[in-house]
Motif scaffolding. Structure first.
Motif, mmCIF file in Angstrom:
data_model
loop_
_atom_site.group_PDB
_atom_site.id
_atom_site.type_symbol
_atom_site.label_atom_id
_atom_site.label_comp_id
_atom_site.label_asym_id
_atom_site.label_seq_id
_atom_site.Cartn_x
_atom_site.Cartn_y
_atom_site.Cartn_z
ATOM 1 N N GLU A 236 -19.009 26.894 12.999
ATOM 2 C CA GLU A 236 -17.768 26.146 12.807
ATOM 3 C C GLU A 236 -17.944 24.688 13.251
ATOM 4 N N PHE A 237 -17.361 23.770 12.496
ATOM 5 C CA PHE A 237 -17.400 22.347 12.836
ATOM 6 C C PHE A 237 -16.161 21.663 12.262
ATOM 7 N N THR A 238 -15.886 20.437 12.730
ATOM 8 C CA THR A 238 -14.645 19.749 12.358
ATOM 9 C C THR A 238 -14.916 18.292 11.991
ATOM 10 N N LEU A 239 -14.253 17.846 10.949
ATOM 11 C CA LEU A 239 -14.237 16.442 10.545
ATOM 12 C C LEU A 239 -12.817 15.928 10.746
ATOM 13 N N ALA A 240 -12.656 14.863 11.534
ATOM 14 C CA ALA A 240 -11.335 14.276 11.783
ATOM 15 C C ALA A 240 -11.332 12.828 11.303
ATOM 16 N N VAL A 241 -10.304 12.457 10.542
ATOM 17 C CA VAL A 241 -10.176 11.103 10.002
ATOM 18 C C VAL A 241 -8.856 10.520 10.483
ATOM 19 N N LYS A 242 -8.928 9.484 11.329
ATOM 20 C CA LYS A 242 -7.728 8.832 11.835
ATOM 21 C C LYS A 242 -7.577 7.460 11.184
ATOM 22 N N ASN A 243 -6.400 7.208 10.643
ATOM 23 C CA ASN A 243 -6.154 5.918 10.008
ATOM 24 C C ASN A 243 -5.855 4.882 11.080
ATOM 25 N N THR A 244 -6.874 4.135 11.469
ATOM 26 C CA THR A 244 -6.728 3.111 12.503
ATOM 27 C C THR A 244 -6.405 1.738 11.912
ATOM 28 N N THR A 245 -6.146 1.671 10.594
ATOM 29 C CA THR A 245 -5.736 0.414 9.977
ATOM 30 C C THR A 245 -4.212 0.326 9.976
ATOM 31 N N LYS A 246 -3.698 -0.804 9.491
ATOM 32 C CA LYS A 246 -2.247 -0.988 9.414
ATOM 33 C C LYS A 246 -1.703 -0.684 8.022
ATOM 34 N N ARG A 247 -2.554 -0.132 7.165
ATOM 35 C CA ARG A 247 -2.168 0.192 5.803
ATOM 36 C C ARG A 247 -2.289 1.687 5.561
ATOM 37 N N ALA A 248 -1.393 2.236 4.748
ATOM 38 C CA ALA A 248 -1.489 3.645 4.382
ATOM 39 C C ALA A 248 -2.662 3.827 3.422
ATOM 40 N N PRO A 250 -3.891 5.892 0.409
ATOM 41 C CA PRO A 250 -3.586 6.881 -0.635
ATOM 42 C C PRO A 250 -4.876 7.515 -1.139
ATOM 43 N N ALA A 251 -4.756 8.629 -1.801
ATOM 44 C CA ALA A 251 -5.898 9.295 -2.437
ATOM 45 C C ALA A 251 -7.059 9.527 -1.478
ATOM 46 N N LEU A 252 -6.750 9.825 -0.219
ATOM 47 C CA LEU A 252 -7.818 10.113 0.739
ATOM 48 C C LEU A 252 -8.516 11.410 0.324
ATOM 49 N N PRO A 308 0.292 9.507 1.111
ATOM 50 C CA PRO A 308 -0.874 8.846 1.698
ATOM 51 C C PRO A 308 -0.954 9.043 3.215
ATOM 52 N N LEU A 309 -2.167 8.794 3.749
ATOM 53 C CA LEU A 309 -2.379 8.921 5.191
ATOM 54 C C LEU A 309 -1.829 7.669 5.868
ATOM 55 N N ALA A 310 -0.748 7.828 6.620
ATOM 56 C CA ALA A 310 -0.051 6.690 7.224
ATOM 57 C C ALA A 310 -0.852 6.100 8.376
ATOM 58 N N PRO A 311 -0.598 4.839 8.715
ATOM 59 C CA PRO A 311 -1.260 4.236 9.879
ATOM 60 C C PRO A 311 -1.015 5.085 11.125
ATOM 61 N N ALA A 313 -1.971 8.146 11.583
ATOM 62 C CA ALA A 313 -2.031 9.578 11.286
ATOM 63 C C ALA A 313 -3.479 10.048 11.220
ATOM 64 N N THR A 314 -3.682 11.347 11.408
ATOM 65 C CA THR A 314 -5.021 11.931 11.407
ATOM 66 C C THR A 314 -5.082 13.110 10.445
ATOM 67 N N ALA A 315 -6.123 13.151 9.645
ATOM 68 C CA ALA A 315 -6.398 14.297 8.775
ATOM 69 C C ALA A 315 -7.543 15.084 9.401
ATOM 70 N N VAL A 316 -7.354 16.374 9.591
ATOM 71 C CA VAL A 316 -8.357 17.222 10.242
ATOM 72 C C VAL A 316 -8.863 18.254 9.237
ATOM 73 N N TYR A 317 -10.185 18.300 9.073
ATOM 74 C CA TYR A 317 -10.828 19.260 8.190
ATOM 75 C C TYR A 317 -11.686 20.184 9.061
#
Length: 357
Positions: A236-248, A250-252, A308-311, A313-317
């Motif tokens: 098992e492993f995890t990929l986490a993507v955090k939007n550290t920009t000030k823009r949303a 889309p289509a992540l 879209p992924l908001a500023p 916010a984090t997407a976890v896979y």
């Protein structure tokens, strides 16, 4: 853009996207920034062709259709009063990778068969990876600016130009809506705009700067030296993507890829079992697809966050990988990638050997 001018940008796009291509992922064109002037979508991977005539110009009040564009700062004291009012330039302070960012040129002087020139200097990435477009109101399309690299000795510099004719003046300014997109690595961007009015005069605007950034992606649970056994337990492993920009964003999208070969036999999708944990649905099988002519394989991961992924916010896979008992004993080159549209902004290799026991 001429065939010659397109070549450096396309070549750089190919280099930048090599990791995503290795992953067997097909990505679509990045979305325009919110509030851009009614862009007409183009097919993925295509580039619009600029017209041969002058840029369509409109009065400033009518052309101000790029909501959210950066407010133009006062010219620095070093700029002469004669030059500053003739042309001004604005650029959004942030240009996240894979997203279009607002920009514009405003003219306050008559221009007849003139040329607007944008000299760019990049810090941290190649100028050849930068794209710039202008909005043509007549055709309601975004078209590429003519691009020209300064030379191989200066990969951090480039120029973008477009033709213009306009009967503008101090009381009747005219504006061209522009947009900028970076597709390489984080860094900084400086743009200096000037216009040749076609009558032997060149006017310059103060240079503008933008920060080129991207979301932060991290992989946990796959340390160096990880190995999998045929018919053994899943890892098992995890990929986490955090939007550290000030823009949303889309289509992540995120993907997984793998390639391996031993004694003439290539690793096939049936040899690996990739699963992803989806909140509310549990573990779901992710289908790995062969990479066409390439014996590798790849898969698009299941979206796990709002789009879209908001500023902020984090997407976890969350994933787990197991190897079938019939898989070849070989070394596997694998990895995960993250991007938006057709631009990949993160790739991490996750290699592992397959052992018999």
């Amino acid at each position: 853009m001429t065939r010659t001018a397109q070549r450096p940008v396309r070549a750089r796009r190919a280099a930048v996207g090599s990791a995503a291509l290795a992953a067997g992922l097909a990505m679509a064109v990045g979305a325009a920034a919110p509030g851009q002037a009614a862009p007409v979508p183009t097919a993925a991977g295509t580039r619009s062709v600029p017209g041969c005539g002058a840029a369509a110009m409109v009065p400033m009040a009518a052309a101000r259709t790029t909501a959210g564009a950066a407010t133009e700062a006062a010219p620095p004291s070093g700029v002469t009063d004669n030059a500053a009012p003739k042309v001004s330039y604005t650029l959004a302070p942030e240009a996240p990778i894979g997203l279009w960012s607002s920009s514009d040129v405003t003219l306050r002087t008559p221009v007849s068969r003139g040329t607007v020139r944008l000299d760019v200097t990049t810090h941290g990435f190649s100028a050849a990876s930068l794209m710039m477009q202008r909005y043509v109101h007549k055709t309601h399309r975004w078209v590429d600016l003519d691009a020209k690299p300064v030379g191989s000795a200066h990969p951090d510099r480039g120029t973008f130009t477009f033709p213009v004719s306009v009967a503008a003046g101090p009381g009747r300014p005219a504006e061209v809506a522009l947009r900028v997109q970076a597709i390489d690595r984080p860094g900084r961007l400086t743009v200096a705009a000037s216009v040749n009015d076609g009558h032997g005069h060149t006017y310059r605007a103060p240079a503008r700067n933008a920060v080129v950034n991207r979301p932060t992606a991290t992989v946990t649970g796959w340390p160096r030296g990880t190995a999998l056994v045929r018919g053994g337990a899943a890892k098992e492993f995890t990929l986490a993507v955090k939007n550290t920009t000030k823009r949303a964003y889309p289509a992540l999208n995120a993907g997984y890829s793998a390639y391996g070969q031993s004694n003439g036999r290539a690793l096939a999708p049936k040899d690996l079992m990739l699963e992803q944990y989806v909140p509310g649905h549990g573990w779901q099988r992710v289908t790995l697809l062969p990479g066409g002519c390439d014996p590798g394989m790849g898969a698009q991961l299941i979206p796990t966050a709002k789009s879209p992924l908001a500023p902020g916010a984090t997407a976890v896979y969350r994933m787990r990988l197991a190897v079938a008992g019939s898989a070849p004993v070989t070394h596997v080159e694998a990895g995960v990638s993250v991007g938006t549209g057709d631009t990949s902004f993160f790739y991490r290799t996750l290699p592992f050997p397959i052992r018999a026991k």
